[in-house]
Design a protein around this motif. Structure first.
Motif, PDB file in Angstrom:
ATOM      1  N   GLY B 248      10.831 -14.733 -12.927  1.00  0.00           N
ATOM      2  CA  GLY B 248      11.888 -13.933 -13.523  1.00  0.00           C
ATOM      3  C   GLY B 248      11.386 -12.647 -14.142  1.00  0.00           C
ATOM      4  N   GLU B 249      10.115 -12.341 -13.905  1.00  0.00           N
ATOM      5  CA  GLU B 249       9.550 -11.105 -14.492  1.00  0.00           C
ATOM      6  C   GLU B 249       9.729  -9.987 -13.474  1.00  0.00           C
ATOM      7  N   LEU B 250      10.950  -9.499 -13.441  1.00  0.00           N
ATOM      8  CA  LEU B 250      11.334  -8.624 -12.330  1.00  0.00           C
ATOM      9  C   LEU B 250      10.660  -7.263 -12.380  1.00  0.00           C
ATOM     10  N   VAL B 251      10.466  -6.764 -13.553  1.00  0.00           N
ATOM     11  CA  VAL B 251       9.818  -5.438 -13.657  1.00  0.00           C
ATOM     12  C   VAL B 251       8.395  -5.534 -13.124  1.00  0.00           C
ATOM     13  N   LEU B 252       7.695  -6.583 -13.530  1.00  0.00           N
ATOM     14  CA  LEU B 252       6.322  -6.785 -13.046  1.00  0.00           C
ATOM     15  C   LEU B 252       6.323  -7.045 -11.544  1.00  0.00           C
ATOM     16  N   ALA B 253       7.293  -7.806 -11.098  1.00  0.00           N
ATOM     17  CA  ALA B 253       7.386  -8.093  -9.660  1.00  0.00           C
ATOM     18  C   ALA B 253       7.530  -6.792  -8.883  1.00  0.00           C
ATOM     19  N   GLN B 254       8.429  -5.936  -9.375  1.00  0.00           N
ATOM     20  CA  GLN B 254       8.680  -4.669  -8.694  1.00  0.00           C
ATOM     21  C   GLN B 254       7.397  -3.838  -8.631  1.00  0.00           C
ATOM     22  N   LYS B 255       6.672  -3.839  -9.735  1.00  0.00           N
ATOM     23  CA  LYS B 255       5.424  -3.042  -9.767  1.00  0.00           C
ATOM     24  C   LYS B 255       4.433  -3.569  -8.757  1.00  0.00           C
ATOM     25  N   ASN B 256       4.325  -4.879  -8.678  1.00  0.00           N
ATOM     26  CA  ASN B 256       3.358  -5.472  -7.748  1.00  0.00           C
ATOM     27  C   ASN B 256       3.749  -5.214  -6.299  1.00  0.00           C
ATOM     28  N   TYR B 257       5.003  -5.339  -5.994  1.00  0.00           N
ATOM     29  CA  TYR B 257       5.440  -5.053  -4.622  1.00  0.00           C
ATOM     30  C   TYR B 257       5.143  -3.591  -4.280  1.00  0.00           C
ATOM     31  N   GLN B 258       5.417  -2.730  -5.225  1.00  0.00           N
ATOM     32  CA  GLN B 258       5.184  -1.312  -4.962  1.00  0.00           C
ATOM     33  C   GLN B 258       3.704  -1.049  -4.730  1.00  0.00           C
ATOM     34  N   ARG B 259       2.883  -1.746  -5.508  1.00  0.00           N
ATOM     35  CA  ARG B 259       1.434  -1.589  -5.331  1.00  0.00           C
ATOM     36  C   ARG B 259       1.014  -2.076  -3.944  1.00  0.00           C
ATOM     37  N   ALA B 260       1.599  -3.160  -3.535  1.00  0.00           N
ATOM     38  CA  ALA B 260       1.292  -3.703  -2.200  1.00  0.00           C
ATOM     39  C   ALA B 260       1.655  -2.677  -1.129  1.00  0.00           C
ATOM     40  N   ILE B 261       2.771  -2.028  -1.332  1.00  0.00           N
ATOM     41  CA  ILE B 261       3.222  -1.027  -0.355  1.00  0.00           C
ATOM     42  C   ILE B 261       2.319   0.187  -0.390  1.00  0.00           C
ATOM     43  N   ASP B 262       1.904   0.548  -1.593  1.00  0.00           N
ATOM     44  CA  ASP B 262       1.017   1.716  -1.713  1.00  0.00           C
ATOM     45  C   ASP B 262      -0.281   1.481  -0.938  1.00  0.00           C
ATOM     46  N   LEU B 263      -0.762   0.234  -1.022  1.00  0.00           N
ATOM     47  CA  LEU B 263      -2.018  -0.073  -0.324  1.00  0.00           C
ATOM     48  C   LEU B 263      -1.803  -0.255   1.177  1.00  0.00           C
ATOM     49  N   ASN B 264      -0.657  -0.729   1.527  1.00  0.00           N
ATOM     50  CA  ASN B 264      -0.343  -0.912   2.949  1.00  0.00           C
ATOM     51  C   ASN B 264       1.105  -0.512   3.203  1.00  0.00           C
ATOM     52  N   PRO B 265       1.328   0.732   3.519  1.00  0.00           N
ATOM     53  CA  PRO B 265       2.714   1.212   3.692  1.00  0.00           C
ATOM     54  C   PRO B 265       3.462   0.508   4.812  1.00  0.00           C
TER      55      PRO B 265
END
Lengths: 596, 526
Positions: B248-265
């Motif tokens: 339920g930690e959605l803000v953190l989840a969003q950050k992690n997904y974005q980081r994943a995308i940054d590393l692998n678009p």
């Protein structure tokens, strides 16, 4: 469906009898049921255009690139020579290209010869080239007994004073009717009860030939992604004008002080005066296209208040703005109150607002059965009229799309559309009988104005339809069961001469009907100013109560049916000659009469 | 539960295929050298050059199974699946015991999502190489795609513990967890930890499996250990995003997904997950942007197309939804849900006739689907075929007596047909089922107003405003009501509110004949 094997004759016979009996019984009961809903013999609306000799055709551009080319087509019924037969005035307009090139279009006045034919008297009358004409209404601005003609135009209005000798004079400027806008609807009405008919003119959009909106250029110039004429949405609207009749042949613009100038610039079209709340003061209804309608309540001191929203007539029953075009007013429920019917664009329904009294209206369009059939069409001229003389006002509307381009789309709409006729079921509902009144009204056309009146003085209401593409349609109401009728032609004395907005209440047994004399209405058109009541099987009228605009009430008792009566304010039934003005044979410069 | 078998399987099979390429080298002649060169070129991604080498061999030796096998893998990588299958089948016919071909065929079926065929092929491969750990791992992975945990476990248990490859551990965990054996799954943790020191991705893969089975604290613990072992990969951040989202930690989840995308678009998983998160927050446009990227990366991915179509519908891009859904049907012609999605998209896009045809087709496949009946009914309302609409709504209610929208629609039809009393009955049922259904209260209020039952009108309109205060039309109805009750001040206040809200709804001019508002259709069945 699986069919059972056909029985042999022998085994079939006994059951066939009972089956036959059952079928007959059902047939009888369904016939009875049918007869309650639809009379077994209905009149027919027959196309007699060709036999009338009317050769008029409204000019049109095939593409209708500009909104002004789609919005005209008003038609007026006017007994201009007071011979007792309704004449017809067709408005005309050039295309935009023609107008830019300085070319004009010829409107036309047709004299009713009384024998089913009409004669073009336009040139003699001098009413052929008023302007880029939209609509026409009738009023007697100078109370001389000769009905005058007001033509609305792109660029203002033209007031033709009836000289009484078969000719008209353009008195717009001397009358002070200063208007340079895109005028559409108009109506004469004596709002201050001073005995002189005032004039309201609605205006549509701010449109100029030297600054044309570009066809198909933006979202509001597209229909289902198809390039079409622009507007009205997206175009700047134009305010409205109220001209107070000074009683000396001139008018004064009192729009702002009266509170009816429409500062927001809604897209005004049909307009009508009536006393909607029975307080003795004339109110004003304006149908606005794609914007809320106005219902101006007359406050009695030269001022009006728009109460349309609170009254429930500004928008549809569920709060949506609609494309208000034409207006019909009628006491379809026999409550003594006049309800409103307004025609609309396609994919909207024509709205029937039931008058519940106290300036309250309810959208009963679906309940009444008029909504669904109207949704596919773009509606224009309309009226409540007693089609079959059974004493209950029926409803008719003419249709026609605005975009010729719609024929290339697969959205179900077509440019040419048939007309609709609804029969009053006497219980608050209407039945669509368009298929049962003859083939003429089912022929798709591009119709706009519609004027209703007894063209042949036979007690049946006929209909004149102006089509914006091509020739008009003259529909004669004939056939069907013979029901009785009665008609009244009124002349005011203290009231305005044409007795505009005099209200009549007619009693025949348990049949009680109300109607009023009105200028304007329908779509930019003018109906017969005489009042017609169908009387069904009643061969006489017990009494008629007339509420004159002056406030005086008169009651006339025991009138035989199937006749036209002339009524003069304060004198009751009079010979027709007594309501006519003296015949003029002198020149056009007849003096404006100050009294009557 | 999202099961991330495909990446594990794909990696396993590619690795295995490449290893067997090398293992199955031909005698040291020119052909063999060409084939070996081709294999190297394939590993280096130089497919055209590899193909040239192979054609040199096949011109002279058209029945060379090794060359056919490698050419088949090239076609597989080029996604020319039909040709790949032909080549690999030919190689199999020529060399029935040639293990690499079987493995490549399994890869091909995996790429096409044909799990049954993949399993059959891997069983044949296992028959050829009964002790091959990689074959057993791949087989287990395929069984897991079908949630056949028992068979998956059997395949993995054939591998001796000492020969167990790293990739087998997540598969084992999934098999145990699928069979409810949580302790056995947890017992794998020490082995995973010890191997994770050399294989960073193993912990992440293991954590993903734990997440799939909702063991969120365990997964998080594993990921927090992995976090201490840089470099942190896109897969790590994606898995962490999943764990945070589950917590339920959605803000953190969003950050992690974005980081994943940054590393692998091009990370489809991360893009889709972030898109889903944004969609849940009502950020439909942003969600759509991400899905559009997914679609560009994997234009023929049914999963992506499905999500794209659904999100397009929610964000009002109905035409895009139709396009995506139609493409999905081309890929999955026998998938009823795909047909349903097309129908719903067409309905939303105003293509009512097409929607009718499509939804009728769907109902032939799934005649007892109440949502589809509801959608078809709504379509028929738009076509003004009220009798048909009524029939479908009634059938919907028979199947799902609590389908409140069907009652509402029946009420609407009755109202349109002028039968206010019947409409009231239907809408009363709707509010009885769903007392917080604002739209139903508003319609009920309007109906009672038209029937001049002012107390009931007031009751329902007031409730409607409480539930949905920003709906302009309800204020209009209340204004009319108070005008009727001669409460003019209240009436005017409601009308003023109506005007204010209407101005917000319609800030600018709308085109002529704007489409009537279609009630948002129900979305695909889950």
């Amino acid at each position: 469906m699986i069919r059972s094997p056909r029985p042999t004759f022998v085994s079939f016979w006994p059951s066939a009898l009972s089956l036959l009996g059952l079928l007959v019984a059902l047939l009888v009961s369904s016939t009875e049921l049918f007869s309650q809903q639809i009379p077994t013999q209905l009149p027919q609306l027959v196309d007699i255009t060709d036999s009338t000799g009317i050769k008029f055709e409204h000019l049109s551009s095939s593409e209708k690139k500009y909104i002004v080319e789609s919005m005209g087509g008003g038609v007026a019924l006017i007994d201009y020579d007071r011979d007792g037969f309704l004449d017809i005035y067709f408005t005309n307009a050039p295309t935009v290209d023609m107008a830019i090139a300085g070319q004009k279009a010829r409107s036309a006045l047709y004299h009713n010869n009384g024998d089913g034919t009409f004669t073009d008297v336009t040139d003699k009358a001098g009413v052929g080239y008023p302007c880029f004409a939209m609509g026409a209404v009738v009023g007697d601005y100078n109370n001389d007994g000769w009905p005058d003609l007001l033509v609305t135009c792109l660029g203002g209005v033209v007031l033709y004073r009836n000289n009484g000798d078969g000719t008209f004079t353009d008195v717009t400027k001397p009358a002070g009717l200063i208007d340079t806008q895109f005028a559409t609807g108009a109506a004469f009405g004596d709002y201050d009860a001073d005995g002189f008919a005032d004039l309201f003119v609605s205006h549509y959009v701010d449109f100029h030939l030297d600054d044309l909106p570009k066809f198909g250029s933006s979202k509001t110039c597209q229909y289902h992604s198809l390039a079409v004429q622009c507007g009205p949405r997206g175009l700047k609207g134009a305010g409205d004008l109220l001209f107070h009749n000074n009683g000396d042949g001139t008018f004064t613009d009192v729009s702002k002080s009266a509170g009816v100038d429409d500062p927001h610039g809604y897209y005004g079209l049909g307009t009508v005066w009536s006393d909607f709340n029975d307080d003795g003061r004339l109110d004003l209804f304006v149908a606005n296209d794609s914007t809320p309608n106005f219902l101006y309540r007359n406050d009695g001191k030269g001022h009006f208040t728009d109460v349309a929203f609170l009254a429930g007539v500004a928008v549809s029953g569920d709060g949506s703005e609609q494309a208000g075009m034409g207006i019909a007013l009628g006491d379809y429920l026999h409550t003594g109150r006049l309800s409103l019917f307004i025609t609309h664009f396609s994919e909207e329904y024509a709205a029937l607002f039931r008058n519940d009294g106290g300036m309250n209206f309810t959208d009963v369009s679906f309940q009444a059965g008029v909504a669904s059939p109207t949704i596919p069409y773009v509606g224009w001229g309309t009226a409540f009229f007693d089609f079959d003389n059974d004493g209950w006002p029926d409803l008719f509307m003419v249709n026609g799309h605005v975009y010729p381009q719609v024929d290339t789309l697969d959205v179900g709409a077509r440019y040419r559309e048939p007309k609709l006729l609804f029969l009053n079921q006497h219980d608050g509902t209407f039945r669509n009988i368009s298929e049962l009144a003859g083939p003429a009204i089912r022929i798709p056309q591009v119709s706009r104005g519609a004027a209703f009146g007894d063209l042949f003085n036979d007690g049946r209401i006929d209909i004149v339809v102006e089509n914006i593409d091509g020739k008009p349609l003259i529909l004669r109401n004939q056939g069907g069961i013979h029901n009785h009728w009665i008609e009244f032609e009124l002349a005011g004395t203290k009231s305005n001469r044409l007795a505009l907005n005099a209200r009549l209440k007619a009693f025949a047994g348990d049949l009680v009907q109300v109607d009023e004399v009105r200028s304007g209405g329908s779509y930019l058109s003018q109906n017969d100013l005489r009042i017609h009541f169908g009387l069904a099987s009643h061969d006489h009228l017990d009494r008629v109560e007339i509420l004159w605009p002056s406030g005086k009430t008169e009651t006339i008792n025991n009138l035989a049916a199937d006749r036209l009566y002339s009524v003069k304010e304060g004198e009751g039934i009079v010979p027709r000659e007594k309501i006519l003005p003296p015949q003029r044979r002198e020149s056009r410069q007849a003096p404006v009469s100050k009294g009557h | 539960m999202t099961v991330y078998w495909r990446p594990i399987t794909a990696c396993a099979l590619i690795l295995f295929a490449l290893l067997t390429l090398c293992a199955a080298s031909a005698p040291p002649d020119e052909n063999s050298q060409n084939i070996a060169r081709a294999a190297t070129l394939i590993q280096a991604g130089k497919l055209d050059q590899a193909e040239a080498q192979l054609w040199d061999v096949l011109k002279q030796h058209p029945d060379n199974a090794s060359a056919l096998n490698l050419l088949g893998t090239i076609r597989l990588q080029q996604k020319r699946y039909a040709e790949s299958e032909t080549l690999l089948n030919r190689a199999t016919t020529l060399a029935p015991d040639f293990l690499p071909v079987r493995v490549n065929l399994a890869r091909l079926f995996n790429a096409q999502g044909e799990t049954d065929k993949e399993i059959t092929t891997l069983l044949e491969a296992a028959r050829l190489a009964p002790t091959d750990a990689d074959v057993d791992s791949a087989l287990a992975s395929a069984y897991l795609k079908q949630n056949d945990y028992r068979r998956a476990l059997e395949a993995l248990q054939r591998i001796p513990a000492s020969h167990r490859p790293d990739k087998a551990f997540p598969l084992l965990a999934a098999s145990y967890l699928g069979l409810g054996s949580i302790n056995e799954a947890r017992a794998l943790v020490p082995a995973v930890m010890s191997r994770a020191a050399k294989n960073h991705s193993l912990l992440v893969d293991f954590a993903e499996v734990l997440l799939d089975f909702d063991l969120v604290p365990d997964a998080l613990a594993a990921l927090q250990i992995a976090e201490k072992q840089p470099p942190l990969t896109s897969e790590f951040f994606f898995a962490m995003g999943r764990a945070r989202e589950r917590k339920g930690e959605l803000v953190l989840a969003q950050k992690n997904y974005q980081r994943a995308i940054d590393l692998n678009p091009k990370s489809l998983s991360a893009l889709q997950s972030l898109s889903h998160l944004l969609a849940e927050q009502g950020k439909w446009e942003k969600s759509m942007e991400l899905l559009a990227r997914c679609r560009a990366i994997a234009p023929d991915s049914p999963d992506v197309l499905r999500k794209f179509a659904a999100t397009s519908l929610h964000s009002g891009h109905a035409a895009d939804a139709v396009d995506a859904a139609q493409q999905l049907v081309k890929l999955r012609p026998d998938e009823p849900e795909a047909v349903y999605l097309v129908g719903v998209a067409q309905l939303q896009n105003g293509d009512f006739e097409q929607a009718r045809t499509t939804l009728e087709r769907y109902l032939q496949l799934r005649p007892a689907d109440p949502l589809a009946l509801l959608a078809l009914g709504m379509d028929e309302v738009n076509l003004r075929d009220f009798p048909a609409a009524q029939t479908n709504f009634e059938q919907c209610i028979r199947l799902d007596p609590k389908q409140v929208e069907a009652y509402y629609q029946l009420g609407s039809i009755s109202k349109d047909q002028g039968d206010a009393p019947a409409a009231i009955l239907y809408i009363e049922k709707a509010v009885a089922i769903s007392p917080a259904y604002a739209r139903a209260h508003a319609l009920l209020g309007q109906l009672y107003l038209s029937q001049r039952d002012y107390p009931k009108a007031q009751e329902h309109l007031t409730r409607a405003v409480e539930l949905a205060p920003a709906v302009a039309d309800t204020h209009y109805q209340l204004g009319l009501l108070f005008a009727r009750l001669n409460q003019h001040d209240r009436a005017q206040r409601e009308m003023d509110q109506f005007h204010k809200l209407k101005a917000k709804e319609n800030p600018g001019p709308v085109p002529p004949g704007s489409k009537p508002v279609t009630t948002a259709p129900p979305y695909p069945p889950s």
